[in-house]
Design a protein around this motif. Structure first.
Motif, PDB file in Angstrom:
ATOM      1  N   ILE A   1      14.119 -46.288  10.971  1.00 42.90           N
ATOM      2  CA  ILE A   1      14.586 -45.406  12.041  1.00 42.90           C
ATOM      3  C   ILE A   1      15.914 -45.926  12.591  1.00 42.90           C
ATOM      4  O   ILE A   1      15.971 -46.959  13.269  1.00 42.90           O
ATOM      5  CB  ILE A   1      13.546 -45.305  13.177  1.00 42.90           C
ATOM      6  N   GLU A   2      16.989 -45.229  12.274  1.00 44.28           N
ATOM      7  CA  GLU A   2      18.319 -45.660  12.692  1.00 44.28           C
ATOM      8  C   GLU A   2      18.417 -45.670  14.219  1.00 44.28           C
ATOM      9  O   GLU A   2      18.118 -44.680  14.884  1.00 44.28           O
ATOM     10  CB  GLU A   2      19.372 -44.722  12.121  1.00 44.28           C
ATOM     11  N   GLY A   3      18.830 -46.795  14.751  1.00 44.92           N
ATOM     12  CA  GLY A   3      19.008 -46.914  16.194  1.00 44.92           C
ATOM     13  C   GLY A   3      17.760 -47.294  16.958  1.00 44.92           C
ATOM     14  O   GLY A   3      17.797 -47.434  18.177  1.00 44.92           O
ATOM     15  N   GLY A   4      16.639 -47.498  16.251  1.00 48.03           N
ATOM     16  CA  GLY A   4      15.418 -47.926  16.933  1.00 48.03           C
ATOM     17  C   GLY A   4      15.407 -49.423  17.134  1.00 48.03           C
ATOM     18  O   GLY A   4      15.936 -50.181  16.318  1.00 48.03           O
ATOM     19  N   THR A   5      14.811 -49.865  18.240  1.00 48.87           N
ATOM     20  CA  THR A   5      14.671 -51.297  18.489  1.00 48.87           C
ATOM     21  C   THR A   5      13.218 -51.601  18.803  1.00 48.87           C
ATOM     22  O   THR A   5      12.364 -50.714  18.729  1.00 48.87           O
ATOM     23  CB  THR A   5      15.622 -51.773  19.599  1.00 48.87           C
TER      24      THR A   5
ATOM     25  N   THR B   1      15.897 -43.750   5.307  1.00 48.00           N
ATOM     26  CA  THR B   1      16.401 -44.031   6.646  1.00 48.00           C
ATOM     27  C   THR B   1      16.549 -42.725   7.410  1.00 48.00           C
ATOM     28  O   THR B   1      17.279 -41.824   6.978  1.00 48.00           O
ATOM     29  CB  THR B   1      17.751 -44.763   6.591  1.00 48.00           C
ATOM     30  N   VAL B   2      15.845 -42.614   8.528  1.00 47.41           N
ATOM     31  CA  VAL B   2      15.916 -41.426   9.382  1.00 47.41           C
ATOM     32  C   VAL B   2      17.124 -41.601  10.295  1.00 47.41           C
ATOM     33  O   VAL B   2      17.144 -42.489  11.156  1.00 47.41           O
ATOM     34  CB  VAL B   2      14.624 -41.266  10.204  1.00 47.41           C
TER      35      VAL B   2
ATOM     36  N   LEU C   1      13.944 -38.008  22.768  1.00 48.05           N
ATOM     37  CA  LEU C   1      12.647 -38.374  23.317  1.00 48.05           C
ATOM     38  C   LEU C   1      11.551 -37.395  22.917  1.00 48.05           C
ATOM     39  O   LEU C   1      10.360 -37.727  22.964  1.00 48.05           O
ATOM     40  CB  LEU C   1      12.729 -38.474  24.846  1.00 48.05           C
ATOM     41  N   THR C   2      11.938 -36.211  22.513  1.00 45.25           N
ATOM     42  CA  THR C   2      10.925 -35.182  22.222  1.00 45.25           C
ATOM     43  C   THR C   2      10.808 -34.852  20.750  1.00 45.25           C
ATOM     44  O   THR C   2       9.983 -33.996  20.383  1.00 45.25           O
ATOM     45  CB  THR C   2      11.237 -33.901  23.007  1.00 45.25           C
ATOM     46  N   GLY C   3      11.580 -35.482  19.894  1.00 45.31           N
ATOM     47  CA  GLY C   3      11.480 -35.151  18.476  1.00 45.31           C
ATOM     48  C   GLY C   3      12.025 -36.241  17.584  1.00 45.31           C
ATOM     49  O   GLY C   3      12.911 -37.000  17.961  1.00 45.31           O
ATOM     50  N   CYS C   4      11.471 -36.309  16.366  1.00 42.89           N
ATOM     51  CA  CYS C   4      11.930 -37.268  15.362  1.00 42.89           C
ATOM     52  C   CYS C   4      11.566 -36.726  13.991  1.00 42.89           C
ATOM     53  O   CYS C   4      10.604 -37.165  13.371  1.00 42.89           O
ATOM     54  CB  CYS C   4      11.295 -38.631  15.599  1.00 42.89           C
ATOM     55  N   PRO C   5      12.306 -35.733  13.496  1.00 40.49           N
ATOM     56  CA  PRO C   5      11.980 -35.174  12.179  1.00 40.49           C
ATOM     57  C   PRO C   5      12.138 -36.213  11.086  1.00 40.49           C
ATOM     58  O   PRO C   5      13.211 -36.801  10.910  1.00 40.49           O
ATOM     59  CB  PRO C   5      12.979 -34.034  12.029  1.00 40.49           C
ATOM     60  N   LEU C   6      11.081 -36.453  10.346  1.00 42.08           N
ATOM     61  CA  LEU C   6      11.091 -37.515   9.339  1.00 42.08           C
ATOM     62  C   LEU C   6      11.890 -37.147   8.110  1.00 42.08           C
ATOM     63  O   LEU C   6      12.167 -38.009   7.265  1.00 42.08           O
ATOM     64  CB  LEU C   6       9.645 -37.858   8.938  1.00 42.08           C
ATOM     65  N   ASP C   7      12.274 -35.869   7.977  1.00 37.47           N
ATOM     66  CA  ASP C   7      13.096 -35.474   6.835  1.00 37.47           C
ATOM     67  C   ASP C   7      14.568 -35.461   7.180  1.00 37.47           C
ATOM     68  O   ASP C   7      15.391 -34.998   6.378  1.00 37.47           O
ATOM     69  CB  ASP C   7      12.661 -34.111   6.316  1.00 37.47           C
ATOM     70  N   ALA C   8      14.936 -35.981   8.353  1.00 36.77           N
ATOM     71  CA  ALA C   8      16.337 -35.984   8.769  1.00 36.77           C
ATOM     72  C   ALA C   8      17.133 -37.026   7.991  1.00 36.77           C
ATOM     73  O   ALA C   8      16.612 -38.074   7.633  1.00 36.77           O
ATOM     74  CB  ALA C   8      16.451 -36.263  10.261  1.00 36.77           C
TER      75      ALA C   8
END
Length: 475
Positions: free
Chosen positions: A409-413, A455-456, A468-475
């Motif tokens: 997940i790009e930008g996740g910590t 990599t999303v 905060l409300t979405g994270c499409p895994l095919d992005a």
């Protein structure tokens, strides 16, 4: 889309009621499994028994999510503080039964740290049973060295609102002195796995008691150390689960990498980098070589002050107490060259018994049920190249790659609360966990395979609210 405020089953029931006759509208809704028409939704709560528990107490609650349990005293906000973004929506409308209790534990008094409910007893658990049950059970172990309520806001609220029963454990020992538990090095962490297995079996039995049938699916999930537990359970007890979601799980390998191999270089190099001067560039290169990603430098001061030093010392004490002699968990923030300083710790040079202790907890990659792993590219507690990248490769080498989907997940910590401090640089992982969870449901329930691992990407134009409300895994 935003997190649901009630389960799909509840919504479907509401539609059916609106289409039915007036008497049905006026009648109180029957909880799942309450076929005797005997009144309240918690009528049978006194009949519920947690197999193997030494003590339990049962409560009938109007609200099982943190929207109600904070007020009723059936959670501990301190346990989940700092793990989620401040604006995360809390679902409501989930009445049901909560069972709190503990399993027998042999820890010495000096090692007991969980004081919830005034019990002063480790191996505590919580089981929540919603009235409107979707047929499933979710089991989680706590992240870090937190207690049994640590997953309530990040995971428990959401899965309860979807209709799942939810069970969580403190893993059998808690707090910064967790390493005092056990007789030999590695025992305390090994107990975590035993406690999750124990709770899963017990919770499955309680679900059957409550709803008169076994759960149709049992899913394991958790973050950080909780993610490690998911991996271990699917490797060692796949018969208990239908699948799992691993949220940046900790990697333990006897030959490394593990946190004892990449945290000491950070403790040595970061102060030099932060001080500036002629050695700063070389120290920066040492940080990158240890696995800390370029572009994450803005997160290093916080992690140096709050995570790296403490984490290194308490886990090193668990697996290698002889390194600092009679001292317990070393010297905080010691400078390299200080006797028995964890900044100088060299895992590869330690005696074979240290690797043997880690081997008690080691992962193999031989998962036996579907697993979805997600990990932030800007994780600077468990750097992605030293953790989930390695574990994904282990799974493939073990011949289990068809059972894994791995999303970087790009930008996740590591902790989502840091998104509040850096909304223009980070993205929360909580929505990605929810996307992964629903993808797992479709995978094991309808045979719909999730998108291939990749990599999303973080959309630089997306607002913090949208992230905060979405994270499409095919992005």
């Amino acid at each position: 889309m935003p997190p649901p405020t009630r389960s799909a089953a509840t919504a479907a029931t509401a539609v059916l009621l609106l289409a039915s006759a007036l008497p049905a509208l006026l009648a109180p809704p029957a909880a799942a499994g309450e076929a005797d028409g005997s009144g309240t939704h918690c009528t049978r709560r006194t009949r519920l028994h947690v197999p193997g528990a030494e003590h339990q107490q049962t409560a009938c609650l109007a609200e099982l999510t943190t929207a109600g349990t904070v007020t009723s005293g059936h959670t501990d906000p301190a346990d989940w503080a700092g793990l989620t973004p401040k604006d995360l929506t809390v679902p409501t409308g989930v009445p049901g039964i909560q069972i709190d209790g503990y399993f027998p534990d042999t820890a010495a008094p000096a090692a007991v740290t969980n004081t919830n409910h005034g019990w002063n007893h480790d191996a505590q658990f919580v089981i929540r049973l919603p009235d409107r049950w979707n047929g499933g059970l979710v089991v989680a172990g706590s992240p870090g060295v937190r207690e049994q309520y640590a997953n309530d806001r990040a995971i428990g609220d959401w899965v309860l609102a979807r209709g799942y029963a939810f069970a969580a454990t403190d893993k059998g020992n808690t707090g910064a002195a967790f390493h005092r538990d056990g007789r030999t090095p590695g025992d305390a962490v090994a107990e975590w796995n035993t406690r999750v297995t124990e709770l899963t079996r017990a919770a499955r039995a309680v679900v059957a008691q409550r709803y008169h049938r076994a759960p149709g699916r049992t899913l394991a999930t958790g973050m950080s150390n909780g993610g490690y537990l998911v991996r271990w359970q699917l490797e060692n007890h796949p018969e208990l689960y239908d699948g799992g979601v691993d949220w940046e799980g900790t990697l333990w390998r006897a030959d490394g990498p593990n946190l004892l191999t990449f945290l000491p270089p950070a403790l040595t190099a970061y102060p030099v980098y932060a001080a500036g001067g002629p050695q700063a560039g070389q120290a920066h290169e040492a940080m990158l070589a240890a696995g800390f990603p370029a572009g994450s430098e803005f997160l290093w001061p916080f992690h140096h002050g709050y995570y790296w030093d403490l984490t290194q010392r308490i886990y090193r004490e668990e697996f290698d107490p002889g390194f600092d002699g009679a001292a317990e968990a070393g010297t905080p923030f010691c400078a390299p060259g200080t006797p028995a300083c964890d900044a100088d710790y060299a895992y590869a040079d330690r005696p074979a018994e240290v690797r043997a202790a880690v081997a008690k907890t080691a992962l193999t990659g031989r998962i036996g049920k579907p697993l979805i792993t997600l990990h932030g590219t800007l994780d600077v507690l468990l750097p992605i190249t030293r953790d989930s990248d390695v574990y994904a490769d282990m799974v493939r080498r073990a011949g289990r790659g068809a059972l894994l989907r791995y999303y970087r997940i790009e930008g996740g910590t590591h902790v989502d609360s840091l998104v509040d401090a850096f909304p223009d640089r980070l993205r929360p992982l909580t929505p990605c966990h929810r996307a992964a969870f629903t993808a797992l449901e479709d995978w094991i329930g309808r045979g719909v395979r999730p998108p291939p691992g990749h990599t999303v990407r973080r959309d630089p134009a997306a607002s913090p609210a949208a992230l905060l409300t979405g994270c499409p895994l095919d992005a």
